[in-house]
Design an enzyme around this catalytic site. Structure first.
Site: not given
Ligand SMILES: NC(=O)c1ccc[n+]([C@@H]2O[C@H](COP(=O)([O-])OP(=O)(O)OC[C@H]3O[C@@H](n4cnc5c(N)ncnc54)[C@H](OP(=O)(O)O)[C@@H]3O)[C@@H](O)[C@H]2O)c1
Length: 270
Positions: A61, A153, A155-157, A140
């Site tokens: 985690d 979200y 705030a965290s970003k 993001s």
């Molecule tokens: N999707 C969008 O539209 C979008 C837009 C802007 C930015 N982003 C950013 O892109 C990044 C990747 O997200 P994604 O869109 O690809 O979503 P996703 O498919 O849900 O991938 C998120 C990844 O983070 C892992 N994760 C979540 N909580 C975790 C934890 N506590 N410890 C370790 N791993 C953890 C998940 O794996 P497990 O479930 O196996 O832990 C998964 O591999 C994120 O930072 C997100 O904020 C996404």
């Protein structure tokens, strides 16, 4: 090129992280993959190995400093250092602030999205200094502008942006570069299903439409790796979103009107 680069990649079990793993594997990088779901992570690792990459899969985690530290130790023992860190793990939310039933939702978002980045930087910085490496945080566009239903979200970003911008300044002259990735909506990820709702639980499957501006994870990962090779300080995807961030800084009300209109198109109502 990324050939033989030693890369730690968090959030590698799905979505953008998995796509990045495949792109980097194709280019011959050595990959230490990290996420909580070991089964999914091993599935990604296997596909990377099929592409010829050397891979370690480590379950943990990012909110736990010791979990990240253990993954870093494994990578360093295997490869004697780290060249690139991509702190990509993240979770989202989809609920109005006033409907949240337990403020713990906000703590979890900070622990994963913000402290996850801090833990990755903290555990790897000595190795990045040795290799004059690169630290990448996947933030993001919401790290620059507000979006309703995403207060925790956003705030965290914003915290990630502030941390990385400061770290970059502190590391000037060390040879370590810091890059922040600011994607708009991405297609092909689990972020919406795993977004926290009012009770702090994941929302699950959703029928919400994607914005017409959304980009695929494959296209996004290609762009990210290209920017990594240039050691850019920031990557906004798609690039025209830079305009939104600039307008928000100068005339926030104009940008807010654009954001509200874009969200209404995605069935956000109200
Ligand atoms: N999707 C969008 O539209 C979008 C837009 C802007 C930015 N982003 C950013 O892109 C990044 C990747 O997200 P994604 O869109 O690809 O979503 P996703 O498919 O849900 O991938 C998120 C990844 O983070 C892992 N994760 C979540 N909580 C975790 C934890 N506590 N410890 C370790 N791993 C953890 C998940 O794996 P497990 O479930 O196996 O832990 C998964 O591999 C994120 O930072 C997100 O904020 C996404």
């Amino acid at each position: 090129m990324m050939k033989d680069k030693r890369v730690l990649l968090t959030g590698a079990s799905s979505g953008l992280g998995a796509a990045l793993a495949y792109t980097l594997a194709q280019q011959g990088a050595r990959l230490a993959l990290f996420a909580t779901n070991l089964e999914r992570l091993e599935g990604v690792a296997e596909k990377c190995q099929e592409r010829g990459a050397e891979v370690l899969a480590h379950a943990g985690d990012v909110a736990e400093a010791s979990d990240v530290q253990a993954a870093v130790q494994r990578a360093v023992e295997a490869w004697n250092g780290i060249d690139v860190v991509i702190a990509n793990a993240g979770i989202s939310m989809w609920v109005r602030f006033e409907e949240v039933e337990d403020p713990a939702v906000f703590r979890r978002l900070m622990d994963v999205n913000y402290m996850g980045v801090v833990h990755a930087a903290y555990a790897t910085l000595p190795y990045l200094k040795d290799s004059r490496g690169l630290f990448v945080a996947v933030s993001s566009v919401q790290g620059k502008v507000p979006v309703p239903l995403h207060s925790g979200y956003v705030a965290s970003k914003h915290a990630v942006q502030g941390f990385c911008d400061t770290l970059r300044l502190e590391l000037l002259g060390t040879g370590v570069d810091v890059m922040v990735v600011l994607p708009h909506w991405l297609r092909g990820t689990n972020l919406r299903q795993s977004a926290l709702g009012k009770d702090g639980q994941a929302l699950g499957a959703t029928s919400r439409r994607h914005s017409s501006e959304s980009i695929t994870i494959e296209a996004a990962s290609q762009q990210i790796v290209q920017s990594m090779l240039k050691r850019s300080r920031q990557l906004v995807m798609p690039w025209k979103l830079k305009l939104l961030t600039a307008v928000y800084a100068l005339r926030p009300q104009w940008a807010e009107a654009v954001i509200r209109r874009a969200l209404r198109k995605q069935d956000l109502g109200k």
